[in-house]
Design a protein around this motif. Sequence first.
Motif: not given
Length: 255
Positions: A102-124
Amino acid sequence: MKNIFILIVLINSLLGDHKANPFNVLDISPGAISQGLGEAMIAYTETADMSYFNPAAMSFSNKNRISGSHMKWKPNLTWDLYHEFIAFNYKINDKYTIGGNFIYFNIGEQIGRDEQGRLTNNSWHAYQYVFSINASYKFSNSSSFGLTAKTFKEKMTIDDGIVSQAIDISYFIQKNNNLNTGFKIANISSDHSAPTIISWGLLKKVYQNGQNTIKALSQIDKHLRFNEEIIYKVGIEYKYSGFSGFKILKIQFIY
């Protein structure tokens, strides 16, 4: 040779025109032994990691094994990239061996941005993993065959992610405990999601005198999808054993 050519043609018929490999985790060679030997592992036997590198070689392992590793990935760039790996092999009898990894590759927390590059409330949380089960059949004193079934998952966006399946076919030959040959076709699938790779390699015991052993390893990888490059790998292992063959020193070199 004719049968091998037909097999390669059949595999090529499954391949598409895609040039971007979505599963980057498959480009990372797991395990400390692999790193010490320049990733030339296709003809090696003395580790549970063979369930990943060449399951056919598990039939020539003289014991049941389990291994694992934890690795920070590119720590100079970011702190939350890491690679986890665990593998095992279990010898059922002289002919049959099973294993898995079993291999697990953690790529970290990602922050959402809209089409203009502004931060959104979405993260994953982004990640990739590969789960594999395999079996090896030793059909003679010098040859064995391995088969692997694996599942990949990649979650790079806020959506559910990509899931894919593939199989590996592997073959192993050992002559007089002195020369090993390994062959594997990895990631055979019809959905064009993983890099299909043909690997062939040798392990040669070049020196043995009492408690000292030196082995030379080489491997060639041919990518059939995405970058389509050929990669050459070599390594040298020196082992000094104490009483009753107990291993007290192992040094590995890469080039």
